[in-house]
Design a protein around this motif. Structure first.
Motif, PDB file in Angstrom:
ATOM      1  N   ALA A  89      20.762  35.516  83.429  1.00 23.09           N
ATOM      2  CA  ALA A  89      21.823  36.487  83.172  1.00 23.09           C
ATOM      3  C   ALA A  89      23.050  36.161  84.004  1.00 23.09           C
ATOM      4  CB  ALA A  89      21.320  37.895  83.509  1.00 23.09           C
ATOM      5  N   PRO A  90      24.237  36.053  83.368  1.00 20.52           N
ATOM      6  CA  PRO A  90      25.442  35.699  84.118  1.00 20.52           C
ATOM      7  C   PRO A  90      25.886  36.823  85.031  1.00 20.52           C
ATOM      8  CG  PRO A  90      25.994  36.306  81.865  1.00 20.52           C
ATOM      9  CD  PRO A  90      24.496  36.279  81.951  1.00 20.52           C
ATOM     10  N   ALA A  91      26.606  36.470  86.086  1.00 14.34           N
ATOM     11  CA  ALA A  91      27.191  37.488  86.956  1.00 14.34           C
ATOM     12  C   ALA A  91      28.323  38.150  86.186  1.00 14.34           C
ATOM     13  CB  ALA A  91      27.716  36.841  88.241  1.00 14.34           C
ATOM     14  N   MET A  92      28.175  39.437  85.929  1.00 12.21           N
ATOM     15  CA  MET A  92      29.111  40.105  85.037  1.00 12.21           C
ATOM     16  C   MET A  92      30.531  40.134  85.585  1.00 12.21           C
ATOM     17  SD  MET A  92      27.788  40.893  82.172  1.00 12.21           S
ATOM     18  CE  MET A  92      27.016  39.271  82.289  1.00 12.21           C
ATOM     19  N   ARG A  93      30.687  40.010  86.899  1.00 15.46           N
ATOM     20  CA  ARG A  93      32.041  40.019  87.451  1.00 15.46           C
ATOM     21  C   ARG A  93      32.808  38.770  87.050  1.00 15.46           C
ATOM     22  NH1 ARG A  93      28.610  38.868  91.697  1.00 15.46           N
ATOM     23  NH2 ARG A  93      28.939  36.862  92.748  1.00 15.46           N
ATOM     24  N   ASN A  94      32.103  37.719  86.614  1.00 14.85           N
ATOM     25  CA  ASN A  94      32.753  36.476  86.238  1.00 14.85           C
ATOM     26  C   ASN A  94      32.778  36.270  84.730  1.00 14.85           C
ATOM     27  OD1 ASN A  94      33.159  35.735  88.942  1.00 14.85           O
ATOM     28  ND2 ASN A  94      31.079  34.923  89.089  1.00 14.85           N
ATOM     29  N   VAL A  95      32.372  37.267  83.984  1.00 17.14           N
ATOM     30  CA  VAL A  95      32.301  37.141  82.537  1.00 17.14           C
ATOM     31  C   VAL A  95      33.239  38.148  81.902  1.00 17.14           C
ATOM     32  CG1 VAL A  95      30.805  37.360  80.522  1.00 17.14           C
ATOM     33  CG2 VAL A  95      29.934  36.287  82.588  1.00 17.14           C
ATOM     34  N   SER A  96      33.969  37.715  80.909  1.00 19.30           N
ATOM     35  CA  SER A  96      34.910  38.579  80.211  1.00 19.30           C
ATOM     36  C   SER A  96      34.387  38.913  78.823  1.00 19.30           C
ATOM     37  CB  SER A  96      36.269  37.887  80.082  1.00 19.30           C
ATOM     38  OG  SER A  96      36.160  36.755  79.237  1.00 19.30           O
ATOM     39  N   ALA A  97      35.027  39.891  78.191  1.00 19.72           N
ATOM     40  CA  ALA A  97      34.684  40.222  76.809  1.00 19.72           C
ATOM     41  C   ALA A  97      34.911  39.017  75.908  1.00 19.72           C
ATOM     42  CB  ALA A  97      35.518  41.408  76.329  1.00 19.72           C
ATOM     43  N   GLN A  98      35.952  38.235  76.197  1.00 22.01           N
ATOM     44  CA  GLN A  98      36.247  37.054  75.395  1.00 22.01           C
ATOM     45  C   GLN A  98      35.126  36.028  75.491  1.00 22.01           C
ATOM     46  OE1 GLN A  98      38.449  38.584  77.494  1.00 22.01           O
ATOM     47  NE2 GLN A  98      39.601  39.528  75.804  1.00 22.01           N
ATOM     48  N   THR A  99      34.565  35.868  76.703  1.00 20.74           N
ATOM     49  CA  THR A  99      33.447  34.943  76.876  1.00 20.74           C
ATOM     50  C   THR A  99      32.243  35.384  76.061  1.00 20.74           C
ATOM     51  OG1 THR A  99      34.166  34.343  79.108  1.00 20.74           O
ATOM     52  CG2 THR A  99      31.864  33.930  78.564  1.00 20.74           C
ATOM     53  N   VAL A 100      31.932  36.673  76.111  1.00 18.15           N
ATOM     54  CA  VAL A 100      30.785  37.200  75.368  1.00 18.15           C
ATOM     55  C   VAL A 100      30.995  37.034  73.870  1.00 18.15           C
ATOM     56  CG1 VAL A 100      29.486  39.289  74.818  1.00 18.15           C
ATOM     57  CG2 VAL A 100      30.113  38.797  77.189  1.00 18.15           C
ATOM     58  N   LEU A 101      32.189  37.334  73.387  1.00 19.38           N
ATOM     59  CA  LEU A 101      32.450  37.240  71.944  1.00 19.38           C
ATOM     60  C   LEU A 101      32.468  35.791  71.468  1.00 19.38           C
ATOM     61  CD1 LEU A 101      35.048  40.112  71.670  1.00 19.38           C
ATOM     62  CD2 LEU A 101      32.781  40.057  70.610  1.00 19.38           C
ATOM     63  N   LYS A 102      32.931  34.881  72.308  1.00 15.43           N
ATOM     64  CA  LYS A 102      32.839  33.466  71.946  1.00 15.43           C
ATOM     65  C   LYS A 102      31.383  33.024  71.902  1.00 15.43           C
ATOM     66  CE  LYS A 102      37.362  31.896  73.615  1.00 15.43           C
ATOM     67  NZ  LYS A 102      38.075  31.064  74.617  1.00 15.43           N
ATOM     68  N   GLY A 103      30.583  33.542  72.850  1.00 20.79           N
ATOM     69  CA  GLY A 103      29.153  33.244  72.819  1.00 20.79           C
ATOM     70  C   GLY A 103      28.479  33.817  71.597  1.00 20.79           C
ATOM     71  N   ALA A 104      28.879  35.033  71.207  1.00 19.55           N
ATOM     72  CA  ALA A 104      28.329  35.645  69.996  1.00 19.55           C
ATOM     73  C   ALA A 104      28.708  34.842  68.768  1.00 19.55           C
ATOM     74  CB  ALA A 104      28.832  37.084  69.873  1.00 19.55           C
ATOM     75  N   ALA A 105      29.942  34.305  68.756  1.00 21.88           N
ATOM     76  CA  ALA A 105      30.376  33.465  67.635  1.00 21.88           C
ATOM     77  C   ALA A 105      29.545  32.191  67.561  1.00 21.88           C
ATOM     78  CB  ALA A 105      31.859  33.134  67.783  1.00 21.88           C
ATOM     79  N   ALA A 106      29.292  31.577  68.717  1.00 18.46           N
ATOM     80  CA  ALA A 106      28.478  30.364  68.746  1.00 18.46           C
ATOM     81  C   ALA A 106      27.052  30.652  68.276  1.00 18.46           C
ATOM     82  CB  ALA A 106      28.467  29.780  70.161  1.00 18.46           C
ATOM     83  N   TYR A 107      26.518  31.785  68.702  1.00 17.56           N
ATOM     84  CA  TYR A 107      25.167  32.170  68.276  1.00 17.56           C
ATOM     85  C   TYR A 107      25.127  32.380  66.758  1.00 17.56           C
ATOM     86  CZ  TYR A 107      20.567  34.394  68.519  1.00 17.56           C
ATOM     87  OH  TYR A 107      19.249  34.688  68.359  1.00 17.56           O
ATOM     88  N   ALA A 108      26.154  33.035  66.239  1.00 17.27           N
ATOM     89  CA  ALA A 108      26.213  33.289  64.800  1.00 17.27           C
ATOM     90  C   ALA A 108      26.307  31.992  64.007  1.00 17.27           C
ATOM     91  CB  ALA A 108      27.398  34.192  64.478  1.00 17.27           C
ATOM     92  N   ARG A 109      27.081  31.034  64.505  1.00 17.62           N
ATOM     93  CA  ARG A 109      27.202  29.759  63.788  1.00 17.62           C
ATOM     94  C   ARG A 109      25.869  29.038  63.689  1.00 17.62           C
ATOM     95  NH1 ARG A 109      32.199  29.509  66.743  1.00 17.62           N
ATOM     96  NH2 ARG A 109      33.964  29.702  65.264  1.00 17.62           N
ATOM     97  N   GLU A 110      25.052  29.174  64.722  1.00 21.61           N
ATOM     98  CA  GLU A 110      23.752  28.514  64.728  1.00 21.61           C
ATOM     99  C   GLU A 110      22.729  29.226  63.857  1.00 21.61           C
ATOM    100  OE1 GLU A 110      22.653  25.732  66.019  1.00 21.61           O
ATOM    101  OE2 GLU A 110      24.493  25.132  67.050  1.00 21.61           O
ATOM    102  N   HIS A 111      22.880  30.542  63.703  1.00 24.01           N
ATOM    103  CA  HIS A 111      21.831  31.325  63.065  1.00 24.01           C
ATOM    104  C   HIS A 111      22.194  31.916  61.712  1.00 24.01           C
ATOM    105  CE1 HIS A 111      20.616  31.206  67.294  1.00 24.01           C
ATOM    106  NE2 HIS A 111      19.393  31.458  66.891  1.00 24.01           N
ATOM    107  N   GLU A 112      23.476  31.917  61.345  1.00 24.11           N
ATOM    108  CA  GLU A 112      23.864  32.587  60.107  1.00 24.11           C
ATOM    109  C   GLU A 112      23.211  31.921  58.911  1.00 24.11           C
ATOM    110  OE1 GLU A 112      28.050  32.531  59.519  1.00 24.11           O
ATOM    111  OE2 GLU A 112      28.223  30.354  59.641  1.00 24.11           O
ATOM    112  N   ARG A 113      22.803  32.749  57.962  1.00 25.56           N
ATOM    113  CA  ARG A 113      22.207  32.288  56.712  1.00 25.56           C
ATOM    114  C   ARG A 113      23.076  32.811  55.574  1.00 25.56           C
ATOM    115  NH1 ARG A 113      20.416  29.526  59.810  1.00 25.56           N
ATOM    116  NH2 ARG A 113      18.263  28.933  60.250  1.00 25.56           N
TER     117      ARG A 113
END
Length: 336
Positions: A89-113
């Motif tokens: 789990a990342p240290a939340m003080r160093n993570v932004s909403a933009q980082t999370v949403l980019k990660g969600a986008a990357a996850y979606a690209r790998e898993h979308e059907r």
């Protein structure tokens, strides 16, 4: 430029009708903004709260002429998975909403059907809602099942916290947001910046937005509304559109991260919420938010609030929800 104070004054105008809850007021404001800014009438149909939480981690199968998509909630999969952005789990003080949403986008690209529903079919969704009275702490759970006509040419069956009704087909020249028909969805850009500008063009007579710098706070509010609705209410998208929508959401000013948020299943995640820049200075509105796994950034569920009653009798509920499953079916009330 419209005067946002005048828009807010309309909320308190006494028409003799019962006071509106906050979700209804937001819908009214969105429709008013559309009527002021555009020559064409654009009707936004949504639930009192846009609560259907979606996930890209879905497996699709075709059975007996009915396309069925089954969600894999426990994380067990038979296909390849994306590498997590971190091993812990990342240290939340160093993570932004933009980082999370980019990660969600990357996850979606790998898993979308990707599937292609026909206009004459229906999108079936099964949503689980856990609702808690903020004053008493009493909690109730609901199961909502919807069958929405893909092109809105047929009546749909929709539910809201256990109550269902028939939603009539769209009238001639009437449109809705978000769309679910494949033809309209395919026209939406899969580049996040272009997606934002395409949404912004609907609020300017004649279109023509060329730069994100030209957008006002009210424009960004409407764009956030559209992106959130697209992500929450459309389980079937063309390839690349969901990741683009996540990344576009991360570009909206006012989007921020809230750590250590529980989802409907009790899992601890990170929430991405939105601070409305048109609210009075010092006001906060932590209500609707997406909740993601803090390590993989997989979408877990959705958090929102609902109000009922008036005055001293008004009750406020915290809602946690997730999409238990969805499918493309041939008939309304047909289950996969």
């Amino acid at each position: 430029m419209r005067d946002i104070d005048e828009l807010r004054a309309l909320r308190d105008f006494d028409t003799g009708a019962p006071p509106l809850d906050e979700a209804t007021r937001r819908r009214a404001r969105a429709r008013l903004i559309t009527a002021i800014d555009g020559p064409a009438v654009r009707v936004r149909h949504r639930r009192p709260a846009l609560r259907i939480a979606l996930t890209a981690g879905l497996a699709a199968a075709v059975t007996a002429g009915v396309l069925v998509a089954v969600r894999d909630d426990d994380g067990t999969r038979t296909h390849r998975t994306a590498k997590p952005p971190a091993t812990s789990a990342p240290a939340m003080r160093n993570v932004s909403a933009q980082t999370v949403l980019k990660g969600a986008a990357a996850y979606a690209r790998e898993h979308e059907r990707t599937v292609s529903p026909r206009d004459d079919q229906f999108i079936y969704t099964k949503e689980i809602i856990k609702e808690t009275d903020q004053k008493t702490g009493a909690t109730k759970s609901y199961v909502d099942e919807d069958w929405r006509s893909v092109d809105r040419s047929q009546r749909s069956w929709v539910m809201e916290i256990g109550h269902g009704w028939w939603s009539p087909p769209l009238k001639k020249n009437e449109t809705v947001w978000p769309p679910q028909d494949w033809g309209t969805l395919r026209k939406l850009p899969t580049d996040p910046k272009k997606l934002i500008l395409s949404l912004a063009d609907k609020y300017v007579i004649g279109g023509g937005n060329k730069s994100l710098d030209d957008l006002t706070d009210e424009d960004w509010w409407a764009i956030h509304f559209d992106l959130a609705g697209l992500l929450k209410l459309v389980p079937v998208m063309p390839e690349g559109l969901r990741p683009a929508a996540y990344e576009a959401l991360g570009m909206v000013p006012g989007v921020r991260l809230v750590p250590d948020q529980k989802d409907a299943k009790g899992r601890t995640g990170v929430a991405v919420t939105y601070d409305d820049p048109t609210l009075p200075k010092g006001a906060t509105d932590f209500a609707a938010s997406f909740i993601f796994d803090p390590v993989t950034y997989r979408f877990l569920g959705f958090r929102d609030t609902r109000t009922s009653g008036d005055g001293a009798a008004m009750k406020t509920y915290t809602q946690l929800s997730y999409l238990d499953g969805w499918a493309v079916v041939d008939r309304v009330k047909q289950r996969p």
